[in-house]
Scaffold this active site. Structure first.
Site, mmCIF file in Angstrom:
data_model
loop_
_atom_site.group_PDB
_atom_site.id
_atom_site.type_symbol
_atom_site.label_atom_id
_atom_site.label_comp_id
_atom_site.label_asym_id
_atom_site.label_seq_id
_atom_site.Cartn_x
_atom_site.Cartn_y
_atom_site.Cartn_z
ATOM 1 N N ASP A 30 -6.837 15.541 1.652
ATOM 2 C CA ASP A 30 -6.667 14.829 0.378
ATOM 3 C C ASP A 30 -6.425 15.865 -0.717
ATOM 4 O O ASP A 30 -7.030 16.939 -0.701
ATOM 5 C CB ASP A 30 -7.928 13.999 0.054
ATOM 6 C CG ASP A 30 -7.634 12.829 -0.866
ATOM 7 O OD1 ASP A 30 -7.864 11.670 -0.473
ATOM 8 O OD2 ASP A 30 -7.142 13.066 -2.009
ATOM 9 N N SER A 35 -9.154 10.932 -6.591
ATOM 10 C CA SER A 35 -10.518 10.883 -6.033
ATOM 11 C C SER A 35 -11.166 12.220 -6.381
ATOM 12 O O SER A 35 -10.572 13.020 -7.095
ATOM 13 C CB SER A 35 -10.478 10.694 -4.515
ATOM 14 O OG SER A 35 -9.733 11.729 -3.922
ATOM 15 N N SER A 123 1.524 -2.674 3.139
ATOM 16 C CA SER A 123 1.036 -3.647 2.169
ATOM 17 C C SER A 123 1.738 -4.992 2.349
ATOM 18 O O SER A 123 2.902 -5.045 2.770
ATOM 19 C CB SER A 123 1.343 -3.114 0.770
ATOM 20 O OG SER A 123 1.230 -4.128 -0.180
ATOM 21 N N TYR A 148 7.227 0.994 -5.696
ATOM 22 C CA TYR A 148 6.083 1.102 -4.779
ATOM 23 C C TYR A 148 6.363 0.304 -3.504
ATOM 24 O O TYR A 148 6.247 0.811 -2.387
ATOM 25 C CB TYR A 148 4.801 0.606 -5.456
ATOM 26 C CG TYR A 148 3.653 0.419 -4.481
ATOM 27 C CD1 TYR A 148 2.975 1.517 -3.960
ATOM 28 C CD2 TYR A 148 3.256 -0.857 -4.052
ATOM 29 C CE1 TYR A 148 1.942 1.362 -3.038
ATOM 30 C CE2 TYR A 148 2.224 -1.022 -3.144
ATOM 31 C CZ TYR A 148 1.569 0.086 -2.628
ATOM 32 O OH TYR A 148 0.557 -0.077 -1.722
ATOM 33 N N LYS A 152 7.060 1.526 0.556
ATOM 34 C CA LYS A 152 6.340 1.097 1.763
ATOM 35 C C LYS A 152 7.330 0.574 2.811
ATOM 36 O O LYS A 152 7.212 0.868 3.995
ATOM 37 C CB LYS A 152 5.319 0.007 1.423
ATOM 38 C CG LYS A 152 4.127 0.505 0.605
ATOM 39 C CD LYS A 152 3.226 1.394 1.431
ATOM 40 C CE LYS A 152 2.107 1.998 0.616
ATOM 41 N NZ LYS A 152 1.371 3.053 1.343
ATOM 42 N N PHE A 177 -3.775 -7.019 2.665
ATOM 43 C CA PHE A 177 -3.671 -8.018 1.607
ATOM 44 C C PHE A 177 -4.454 -7.489 0.398
ATOM 45 O O PHE A 177 -4.113 -6.425 -0.101
ATOM 46 C CB PHE A 177 -4.002 -9.413 2.153
ATOM 47 C CG PHE A 177 -2.787 -9.944 2.885
ATOM 48 C CD1 PHE A 177 -2.377 -9.335 4.090
ATOM 49 C CD2 PHE A 177 -1.974 -10.918 2.346
ATOM 50 C CE1 PHE A 177 -1.190 -9.717 4.730
ATOM 51 C CE2 PHE A 177 -0.797 -11.317 2.966
ATOM 52 C CZ PHE A 177 -0.413 -10.720 4.160
ATOM 53 N N GLY A 292 6.266 -10.131 -12.927
ATOM 54 C CA GLY A 292 6.330 -9.649 -11.542
ATOM 55 C C GLY A 292 5.307 -10.270 -10.613
ATOM 56 O O GLY A 292 5.366 -10.064 -9.400
HETATM 57 P P1 NAD Z 1 -6.505 5.537 -3.488
HETATM 58 O O1 NAD Z 1 -5.649 6.050 -4.584
HETATM 59 O O2 NAD Z 1 -7.923 5.234 -3.781
HETATM 60 O O3 NAD Z 1 -6.469 6.555 -2.256
HETATM 61 C C1 NAD Z 1 -5.341 7.343 -1.960
HETATM 62 C C2 NAD Z 1 -5.846 8.755 -1.684
HETATM 63 O O4 NAD Z 1 -4.724 9.587 -1.379
HETATM 64 C C3 NAD Z 1 -6.548 9.382 -2.897
HETATM 65 O O5 NAD Z 1 -7.769 9.958 -2.496
HETATM 66 C C4 NAD Z 1 -5.563 10.439 -3.387
HETATM 67 O O6 NAD Z 1 -6.232 11.546 -3.974
HETATM 68 C C5 NAD Z 1 -4.845 10.807 -2.091
HETATM 69 N N1 NAD Z 1 -3.492 11.321 -2.289
HETATM 70 C C6 NAD Z 1 -2.531 10.827 -3.120
HETATM 71 N N2 NAD Z 1 -1.424 11.575 -3.022
HETATM 72 C C7 NAD Z 1 -1.682 12.546 -2.100
HETATM 73 C C8 NAD Z 1 -0.930 13.626 -1.582
HETATM 74 N N3 NAD Z 1 0.319 13.867 -1.984
HETATM 75 N N4 NAD Z 1 -1.508 14.431 -0.658
HETATM 76 C C9 NAD Z 1 -2.785 14.213 -0.250
HETATM 77 N N5 NAD Z 1 -3.547 13.213 -0.730
HETATM 78 C C10 NAD Z 1 -2.996 12.391 -1.643
HETATM 79 O O7 NAD Z 1 -5.765 4.259 -2.876
HETATM 80 P P2 NAD Z 1 -6.295 3.207 -1.826
HETATM 81 O O8 NAD Z 1 -6.506 1.917 -2.527
HETATM 82 O O9 NAD Z 1 -7.389 3.788 -1.021
HETATM 83 O O10 NAD Z 1 -4.993 3.047 -0.928
HETATM 84 C C11 NAD Z 1 -4.817 3.769 0.287
HETATM 85 C C12 NAD Z 1 -3.469 3.391 0.880
HETATM 86 O O11 NAD Z 1 -3.448 2.002 1.103
HETATM 87 C C13 NAD Z 1 -2.288 3.713 -0.022
HETATM 88 O O12 NAD Z 1 -1.233 4.166 0.784
HETATM 89 C C14 NAD Z 1 -1.947 2.377 -0.638
HETATM 90 O O13 NAD Z 1 -0.590 2.286 -0.982
HETATM 91 C C15 NAD Z 1 -2.289 1.428 0.502
HETATM 92 N N6 NAD Z 1 -2.600 0.062 0.040
HETATM 93 C C16 NAD Z 1 -3.610 -0.133 -0.871
HETATM 94 C C17 NAD Z 1 -3.899 -1.431 -1.308
HETATM 95 C C18 NAD Z 1 -4.989 -1.692 -2.325
HETATM 96 O O14 NAD Z 1 -5.072 -2.814 -2.832
HETATM 97 N N7 NAD Z 1 -5.864 -0.740 -2.628
HETATM 98 C C19 NAD Z 1 -3.152 -2.516 -0.835
HETATM 99 C C20 NAD Z 1 -2.136 -2.278 0.100
HETATM 100 C C21 NAD Z 1 -1.873 -0.979 0.530
#
Ligand code: NAD
Ligand code: UDP
Length: 337
Positions: A30, A35, A123, A148, A152, A177, A292
């Protein structure tokens, strides 16, 4: 060992806990762009297990190569990415760079290392703006409403092409979801940057007195009470789904799974559920529709039930109680960015 990218983020940290508690060894990569390092201590305190941490970027080929050389990695769960829909409209290059180029770089490094089992965080947004709920995995990807969503869909397509080129790849694409809630310990949860865009953290910040009121975007949708309907699932259920999907990662090709509860909840119902579960006050008023937004969507979750033997178990009340416990912890420790 499993390599978990984005493992200190909201969803990744819950996956890390679930995997460690099930006995897997986990290495997290990460860059802490969304985070921080204290999440590692909290994952270790919940599980009483050690995590290997790599602070770095998923686009860093040299780092990835050295991770694959240093450990016997069996599979990769790829959660690292950028996820704010509105921000992606303003800064599309960042989204294609991190989400698409990051995935390409990761897959290259995996290919070089001979590691060909991958779980990808996708997603429900890939079903597009015209799909009719419930969404099933047999539906085609639809027209995206943001960079975004496009990013995906592009990764899903590149994973299909990769697997067509080499049948040794075994890939599960998990289409989330609306994950909400937090770990019942109250030690890990979502850390929205600034004012939240998402409903659940907004409600809990209003209840905590950090925001004055909730605006409910639209009460004239053709839904049960006029407000938007989504399929909210507990983030720990989502994490369990990843553990089950890793266990099933043996089949060649790309397998798609919706991870949702299979039922839709309206914004009004969410507010009522939060108030009733926590006893807190959530002042709100109706506002115009948010640009949107889709009126209603939810998952058909039968494929995950059938093939992964996974089903979301937690109730809406669990989601509310756990969100509120986490909100209180994060307010007390000022754990918001
Ligand atoms: P989040 O932002 O809390 O977690 C993503 C993590 O990736 C973070 O800790 C961030 O520091 C790290 N990160 C970002 N860019 C990076 C890079 N270039 N190299 C290394 N680390 C990197 O998001 P989340 O809600 O935990 O989502 C996780 C995944 O799930 C994402 O891919 C997101 O698109 C997907 N997703 C999330 C949701 C939602 O509602 N939270 C819904 C559908 C899909
Ligand atoms: N929503 C709302 N007020 C807010 C945030 C969200 O009324 O402050 C509504 C939004 O219109 C949508 C639902 O809550 O119908 C879920 O929104 P969220 O952003 O959490 O998820 P997504 O729209 O990405 O599914």
């Amino acid at each position: 060992m499993i390599l978990l990218t984005g493992g200190t983020g909201y969803i990744g940290s819950h996956i890390a806990v679930e995997l460690l508690q099930a006995g897997h060894d986990v290495a997290i990569l990460d860059n802490f762009s969304n985070s921080d390092e204290t999440v590692i201590e909290r994952i270790e305190s919940i599980t009483e297990r050690e995590v290997i941490l790599y602070r770095g970027d998923v686009r860093d080929t040299l780092l990835l190569t050295s991770i694959f050389q240093s450990h016997d990695i069996e599979s990769v769960i790829h959660c690292a990415g950028l996820k704010a829909v509105g921000e992606s409209v303003k800064d599309p290059l960042a989204y294609y760079d991190v989400n698409v180029y990051g995935s390409v770089t990761l897959c290259y490094a995996m290919q070089q290392a001979g590691v060909k089992q991958l779980l990808f965080s996708s997603s429900a947004t890939i079903y597009g703006v015209n799909a009719q709920p419930p969404y099933t995995e047999t539906m085609a990807r639809g027209e995206s409403s943001s960079p975004y969503g496009t990013s995906k869909g592009m990764v899903e397509k590149l994973l299909e092409d990769l697997s067509d080129s080499d049948p040794q790849w075994s890939i599960a694409v998990l289409r989330y979801f609306n994950p909400i809630g937090a770990h019942p310990s109250g030690l890990i949860g979502e850390l929205p940057q600034g004012t939240p865009n998402n409903l659940m953290p907004y409600i809990s910040q209003v209840a905590a007195g950090l925001l004055p009121e909730l605006l409910i975007y639209g009460n004239d949708y053709p839904t049960k009470d006029g407000t938007c309907v989504r399929d909210y699932l507990h983030v720990t259920d989502l994490a369990v789904g990843h553990r089950m999907a890793v266990a099933a990662l043996k089949k060649p090709g790309v397998n798609y799974f919706n991870l949702g509860t299979g039922s839709g909840i309206s914004v009004n119902e969410m507010v009522e559920a939060f108030v009733s579960a926590t006893g807190m006050n959530v002042p709100y008023r109706f506002a115009p529709r948010r640009e949107g937004d889709l009126g209603a969507f939810w998952a058909c979750s039968k494929k995950a039930e059938r093939e992964l033997e996974w089903r979301a178990e937690k109730t809406l009340e669990d989601m509310m109680v756990d969100t509120w416990r986490w909100q209180q912890f994060s307010t007390k420790t000022k754990r918001s960015h």
